[in-house]
Scaffold this motif. Sequence first.
Motif, PDB file in Angstrom:
ATOM      1  N   PRO A 274      12.164   2.122   8.695  1.00 33.95           N
ATOM      2  CA  PRO A 274      10.822   1.520   8.696  1.00 33.95           C
ATOM      3  C   PRO A 274       9.696   2.539   8.564  1.00 33.95           C
ATOM      4  O   PRO A 274       8.582   2.167   8.181  1.00 33.95           O
ATOM      5  N   LYS A 275       9.980   3.808   8.856  1.00 32.67           N
ATOM      6  CA  LYS A 275       8.933   4.834   8.773  1.00 32.67           C
ATOM      7  C   LYS A 275       8.913   5.543   7.425  1.00 32.67           C
ATOM      8  O   LYS A 275       8.178   6.521   7.247  1.00 32.67           O
ATOM      9  N   THR A 276       9.690   5.059   6.466  1.00 32.96           N
ATOM     10  CA  THR A 276       9.646   5.620   5.113  1.00 32.96           C
ATOM     11  C   THR A 276       8.324   5.250   4.446  1.00 32.96           C
ATOM     12  O   THR A 276       7.846   4.119   4.567  1.00 32.96           O
ATOM     13  N   MET A 277       7.727   6.214   3.745  1.00 33.97           N
ATOM     14  CA  MET A 277       6.500   5.925   3.000  1.00 33.97           C
ATOM     15  C   MET A 277       6.847   5.034   1.813  1.00 33.97           C
ATOM     16  O   MET A 277       7.828   5.267   1.103  1.00 33.97           O
ATOM     17  N   VAL A 278       6.033   4.018   1.576  1.00 33.63           N
ATOM     18  CA  VAL A 278       6.300   3.080   0.484  1.00 33.63           C
ATOM     19  C   VAL A 278       6.298   3.789  -0.865  1.00 33.63           C
ATOM     20  O   VAL A 278       7.069   3.448  -1.761  1.00 33.63           O
ATOM     21  N   ARG A 279       5.470   4.814  -1.025  1.00 33.03           N
ATOM     22  CA  ARG A 279       5.427   5.516  -2.314  1.00 33.03           C
ATOM     23  C   ARG A 279       6.751   6.201  -2.648  1.00 33.03           C
ATOM     24  O   ARG A 279       7.005   6.534  -3.814  1.00 33.03           O
ATOM     25  N   ASP A 280       7.596   6.415  -1.639  1.00 29.23           N
ATOM     26  CA  ASP A 280       8.880   7.070  -1.873  1.00 29.23           C
ATOM     27  C   ASP A 280       9.985   6.089  -2.251  1.00 29.23           C
ATOM     28  O   ASP A 280      11.131   6.490  -2.483  1.00 29.23           O
ATOM     29  N   LEU A 281       9.671   4.794  -2.308  1.00 27.14           N
ATOM     30  CA  LEU A 281      10.659   3.779  -2.662  1.00 27.14           C
ATOM     31  C   LEU A 281      10.651   3.520  -4.162  1.00 27.14           C
ATOM     32  O   LEU A 281       9.593   3.599  -4.805  1.00 27.14           O
ATOM     33  N   ASP A 282      11.829   3.207  -4.732  1.00 31.89           N
ATOM     34  CA  ASP A 282      11.831   2.774  -6.124  1.00 31.89           C
ATOM     35  C   ASP A 282      11.375   1.322  -6.180  1.00 31.89           C
ATOM     36  O   ASP A 282      11.169   0.659  -5.151  1.00 31.89           O
TER      37      ASP A 282
ATOM     38  N   VAL B  86       0.862  -1.183   0.000  1.00 35.53           N
ATOM     39  CA  VAL B  86       0.000   0.000   0.000  1.00 35.53           C
ATOM     40  C   VAL B  86       0.897   1.230   0.000  1.00 35.53           C
ATOM     41  O   VAL B  86       1.607   1.498   0.970  1.00 35.53           O
ATOM     42  N   ASN B  87       0.881   1.976  -1.086  1.00 39.01           N
ATOM     43  CA  ASN B  87       1.784   3.115  -1.244  1.00 39.01           C
ATOM     44  C   ASN B  87       1.598   4.192  -0.182  1.00 39.01           C
ATOM     45  O   ASN B  87       2.547   4.897   0.167  1.00 39.01           O
ATOM     46  N   ASP B  88       0.371   4.332   0.326  1.00 36.05           N
ATOM     47  CA  ASP B  88       0.083   5.411   1.264  1.00 36.05           C
ATOM     48  C   ASP B  88       0.316   5.020   2.725  1.00 36.05           C
ATOM     49  O   ASP B  88      -0.092   5.736   3.634  1.00 36.05           O
ATOM     50  N   LEU B  89       0.978   3.874   2.938  1.00 37.24           N
ATOM     51  CA  LEU B  89       1.367   3.472   4.286  1.00 37.24           C
ATOM     52  C   LEU B  89       2.886   3.440   4.384  1.00 37.24           C
ATOM     53  O   LEU B  89       3.591   3.344   3.382  1.00 37.24           O
ATOM     54  N   MET B  90       3.385   3.516   5.622  1.00 33.92           N
ATOM     55  CA  MET B  90       4.827   3.404   5.845  1.00 33.92           C
ATOM     56  C   MET B  90       5.257   1.944   5.701  1.00 33.92           C
ATOM     57  O   MET B  90       4.437   1.029   5.680  1.00 33.92           O
TER      58      MET B  90
END
Length: 509
Positions: free
Chosen positions: A133-141, A89-93
Amino acid sequence: MKLEMRNIVKAFGTNLVLKNVDFSLQGGEICALLGENGAGKSTLMNILGGVLPNDSGDIIIDGEKVHFLKPADSIHAGIGFIHQELNLVNDLMIYENMFIGRELKTRRGFLDIEQMCKETQEVFKRMDIDLNPKTMVRDLDASYKQIVEIARALMMNASIIIMDEPTTSLTDPEIDRVFEMMRNLQKQNVGIVFISHKLKEVMQVCTRYTVLRDGNMVALGDVKDVTIDELAKYMVGHDVRTEALQHDRSTGNVVLRVESLESNAQFRDISFSVKQGEVLGITGLLGDGRSELFHTIFGFSHKKYSGNIFIEEKPVKITSTMQALKLGIGYVPRNRKENGIIKDMNIIENGSIVTWPKLLKLGLIDHIRQNEEFYAQVDRLKIKMGKATDLIGSLSGGNQQKIVLAKWLSANPKVLILDNPTQGVDVGAKEEIYDIILKLADLGIAIIVLSSEAHEIIRTCDRALVMYHGQIMGELVGQQMNEQDIMRLATGGSLNETGGKDDERRSEE
């Protein structure tokens, strides 16, 4: 963990998909599971993942028979399944995705964020990766999203991980990162099933292979004892062509020409042309700007550009995809599953959606004409399918890609842009698509192939432009096209006197 699948049989109605298939895997192995689309790979792994029941046969883990009635049974047995479409889920950490559906709570009933972050960090430490672990998934490649999926499987104590086409949408650096992660897991005695159509990657990262064809297990062994050509032959049942496919054909007038095209530093000073009946390749590495360039030419990008675009030598200012379509430009996008098909539509709807506006009759679609035009493309492209009203997902990857081609060909384009046209299809379907590209060029359509695969450009294109950081670094023609010179230009170099230019002089002599 030692896994054995013995005499697995699975049928859907009268269609026998798996015919007494055997498969095995031990901890510390990376086993490639290979086969053409429709060979039975996904069905076999869905049985192992508890998604589908087998009709007969046994699954044995560490010497004991097991029965998986649902995915949770498979997970509980230590098997993690990472599907091609990532389930994040992109909008979750990151930590929220790691514990989704099984969140940890404090004694007072509140979410225990500190403990979830701690356990997530422990898994990352085991994998030797540095992620907050608190990085938002949407910010990952895309590669780190794959890695988070792997981490989630390990958190559930997976000893075997099934990876279904994990590199399809990744760039070369991202693929290297995932491979490094796989090797780390291998050292920790985790067994990995690697499903892929990319045989070079199989040779690079796998230790063993198993090949399925038409529901039968036809070959297995150690990767070190086999060649890419042999694997391809096992998959399709005959020798696969590797020679260049270009042939002499007459080219017509220039259809598309651009002069000094530039946009927001995504690309700059781009000038080229393509003629009727020509196959032009555009290649490069990550960040080369080719997709952004052709998004602009097709009117998909809303960013302003400077420079000139000419269609049949008439200047045009393209601001929308509908305008581009009316001008005779078609665009088959990369990443078919996200951009090329609409999953909730059936086959004929996907194959004709581009021409719906011209199919309207008194405000309704003329279904007689729609069927005529659609089935003409089915015959032309040799599409294998059941009913036209079946969902697009019922088709193999190669036939889905042909449907995407069909919808654009039905618009009778003068220029057809193909962005990674063989992404996610097997070796047999690739050869069919290459043949289609050359036949379309024979019909006088100007074809532009955007691809990161040098051998694809070399085999199908009459000439190639190589881009680096938004610029065209050079043009290679015919016999001048080779992987060394393509890579030299793609990394910002130039053709020196002892390289491509000498080759050019020799060809002229």
